[in-house]
Structure formats: C-alpha cells, structure tokens
Design a protein around this motif. Structure first.
Motif, short mmCIF file in Angstrom:
data_model
loop_
_atom_site.label_atom_id
_atom_site.label_comp_id
_atom_site.label_asym_id
_atom_site.label_seq_id
_atom_site.Cartn_x
_atom_site.Cartn_y
_atom_site.Cartn_z
N ALA A 101 -50.48 -22.86 67.05
CA ALA A 101 -51.69 -23.46 66.49
C ALA A 101 -51.73 -23.30 64.97
O ALA A 101 -52.23 -24.19 64.26
CB ALA A 101 -52.91 -22.82 67.12
N ALA A 102 -51.21 -22.18 64.47
CA ALA A 102 -51.29 -21.91 63.03
C ALA A 102 -50.23 -22.63 62.22
O ALA A 102 -50.44 -22.94 61.04
CB ALA A 102 -51.18 -20.40 62.79
N ARG A 103 -49.07 -22.90 62.82
CA ARG A 103 -47.96 -23.50 62.08
C ARG A 103 -48.35 -24.79 61.34
O ARG A 103 -48.15 -24.90 60.12
CB ARG A 103 -46.79 -23.80 63.03
N PRO A 104 -48.89 -25.78 62.03
CA PRO A 104 -49.23 -27.03 61.31
C PRO A 104 -50.33 -26.84 60.28
O PRO A 104 -50.36 -27.54 59.26
CB PRO A 104 -49.66 -27.98 62.44
N LEU A 105 -51.24 -25.91 60.52
CA LEU A 105 -52.32 -25.66 59.56
C LEU A 105 -51.76 -25.07 58.26
O LEU A 105 -52.17 -25.46 57.16
CB LEU A 105 -53.36 -24.72 60.17
N LEU A 106 -50.82 -24.15 58.40
CA LEU A 106 -50.21 -23.55 57.21
C LEU A 106 -49.36 -24.58 56.46
O LEU A 106 -49.40 -24.65 55.23
CB LEU A 106 -49.35 -22.35 57.60
N ALA A 107 -48.60 -25.39 57.20
CA ALA A 107 -47.78 -26.42 56.55
C ALA A 107 -48.65 -27.43 55.82
O ALA A 107 -48.34 -27.84 54.68
CB ALA A 107 -46.91 -27.12 57.60
N GLU A 108 -49.73 -27.81 56.45
CA GLU A 108 -50.67 -28.76 55.82
C GLU A 108 -51.28 -28.16 54.55
O GLU A 108 -51.40 -28.83 53.53
CB GLU A 108 -51.77 -29.11 56.83
N ALA A 109 -51.65 -26.89 54.62
CA ALA A 109 -52.26 -26.22 53.47
C ALA A 109 -51.26 -26.10 52.32
O ALA A 109 -51.61 -26.28 51.14
CB ALA A 109 -52.78 -24.85 53.86
N ALA A 110 -50.00 -25.79 52.64
CA ALA A 110 -48.98 -25.66 51.60
C ALA A 110 -48.73 -27.00 50.91
O ALA A 110 -48.55 -27.06 49.68
CB ALA A 110 -47.68 -25.13 52.21
N THR A 111 -48.72 -28.07 51.67
CA THR A 111 -48.53 -29.40 51.10
C THR A 111 -49.71 -29.77 50.20
O THR A 111 -49.53 -30.29 49.09
CB THR A 111 -48.38 -30.44 52.22
N ALA A 112 -50.92 -29.48 50.67
CA ALA A 112 -52.11 -29.79 49.87
C ALA A 112 -52.14 -28.97 48.59
O ALA A 112 -52.47 -29.50 47.51
CB ALA A 112 -53.37 -29.51 50.70
N LEU A 113 -51.78 -27.69 48.67
CA LEU A 113 -51.79 -26.85 47.48
C LEU A 113 -50.70 -27.27 46.50
O LEU A 113 -50.91 -27.25 45.28
CB LEU A 113 -51.60 -25.38 47.88
N THR A 114 -49.56 -27.68 47.02
CA THR A 114 -48.49 -28.19 46.15
C THR A 114 -49.00 -29.38 45.34
O THR A 114 -48.76 -29.48 44.13
CB THR A 114 -47.27 -28.59 46.99
N ARG A 115 -49.71 -30.28 45.98
CA ARG A 115 -50.27 -31.44 45.26
C ARG A 115 -51.27 -30.99 44.21
O ARG A 115 -51.30 -31.50 43.09
CB ARG A 115 -50.95 -32.40 46.24
#
Length: 244
Positions: free
Chosen positions: A215-229
């Motif tokens: 459950a946490a994997r996609p949330l962390l990946a999404e957050a990392a992508t958003a923070l990168t932007r």
C-alpha cells in the motif's frame, strides 16, 4: 537558584571550538581579508592563539592566508552557506510532502541528504504512533545498507549507474539500521538531474507487513515524483525492471 540550574545546558561547550568560531565570526560584510592585528582586536584573543587556531581552520578549508599574511574566508564557508541556503528554500517544498505521506500512511516520513560517508536527516514528520524510530532532524547516521543509504549511494552519479535496473524502486530494507525497524526510500532529483536527496518512510517491522508495504510503495513513488517536480527536477525514465 534551582530554576537557573535547570536552564543550564547539560553539556559545556569546548573552549577551543568557541575560540575558532569567534575567529570566523569576526568577518563582517565587505571584508575581503583581515590582518592578524584586526582579528585580535575584533575577537579579544591574543595573536598567538589566533595563529594556532588559523592553522586548523586552514587545514579544514575555513580560512586561507594571503601573501601579505592576512586571512580570508575560504571555500568551506561557502559550501556550508550554500547547503544552508538550499535547505532553507527546500523546507517549504519538502515538509508538506512529508506531512501528506504521514497522513496517508500513518508512518514516519523523512528526507535525507548525503554528507560524506553519512546520511543527514534534513527534514522529518513523525508518525502519530508512539512506537516509532526516534531519529531527529540534524542527526547523521552511517551510510549503511539501509534503503535510504542505498538510494544516496546509487543515484548520486550522473549518468545513472548501469545497475539501476536491478535495485527495484522503492528500495525496501528490514532491520538494516535497527533490528526492529524497516524503511523504504525513493530518490528525489533537482535541477540538472542532480540527486536532491532520499525520500523515505520508516516503521517498526511489526507494522511493515507485506500488505502495508504494497500500500505504501505507490504513495512513496508518487510523492517522490511530485517533490522532484517541485524542486525543479525531472524523474528519470526508469527501466521497467526498476519500477516493478
């Protein structure tokens, strides 16, 4: 008297460190260099003490000596100032992402950067659970085999190393730093595709069930992508095996 005693720091400072910092603090806006006499006047230290301190400060890159014997600030001061400025700007972008991760996962979120052979906790948002790993902002930990350390080691070189496809993202480790704690981490990039740091979630192993991890994997990946932007970077196109 008891109240004053409680307010005193538990540990005393180191006198030599205090004196060295006094020398650095003597420099003011507009100073290109300062003579030994000027440093003595501004610090109240005797010249022989300043000269001894200057030897150590020169060795560590904080001071440089001019041809006429005067001292100027050197590159290490600029490096630290750049880190401070960068972290100050980043806070407004990083902290909301951490807080959102905590709200969505219930686990502790943190942002780490590499400092030599250590990983420095730059920002952190704690889990609401009482049982959690107690790392504080500013704590420096070894570059061990934890998920966070693996990210900081693997994604700093540009171009990305050939083995990136074998890492799997987010990287997940259990008990690498503490036998009772697990973590997962993703790289975050800034301008020019430079690694900005590692975005991580940590939790006691008892709560890091396979279901919780999935459950946490996609949330962390999404957050990392958003923070990168937000930081002006772009998340690389990972090889398929690295994203699975």
């Amino acid at each position: 008297m008891a109240e004053k005693a409680r307010q005193r720091p538990a540990l005393a400072g180191v006198a030599s460190a205090d004196r060295a910092l006094t020398v650095l603090s003597a420099f003011r806006k507009g100073d290109r260099s300062l003579s030994l006499a000027e440093l003595a006047t501004r610090t109240g230290l005797v010249k022989s003490t300043i000269m001894r301190l200057a030897v150590s400060l020169e060795e560590h890159g904080y001071l440089a000596r001019e041809g006429d014997g005067a001292y100027r600030l050197d590159a290490e001061v600029l490096r630290l100032g750049t880190i401070y400025t960068r972290s100050f700007r980043m806070e407004a972008h990083v902290v909301p992402v951490l807080e959102e991760l905590v709200a969505r996962t219930g686990e502790t979120a943190a942002f780490y950067v590499r400092r030599g052979e250590q990983r420095l906790c730059l920002f952190r948002a704690d889990s609401p659970h009482l049982l959690r790993m107690h790392v504080r902002v500013g704590d420096a930990l070894p570059l061990d085999n934890s998920a966070i350390a693996q990210v900081l080691r693997a994604f700093a070189p540009r171009p990305l190393p050939a083995n990136v496809a074998t890492l799997g993202l987010p990287i997940v480790t259990m008990g690498a730093t503490d036998p009772h704690t697990g973590a997962m981490a993703m790289p975050v990039f800034g301008p020019n595709d430079a690694l900005a740091g590692a975005l991580a979630l940590s939790a006691p192993i008892i709560r890091w069930t396979p279901e919780a991890q999935e459950a946490a994997r996609p949330l962390l990946a999404e957050a990392a992508t958003a923070l990168t932007r937000r930081l002006g970077g772009e998340m690389p196109e990972w090889p398929r095996s690295a994203a699975e």
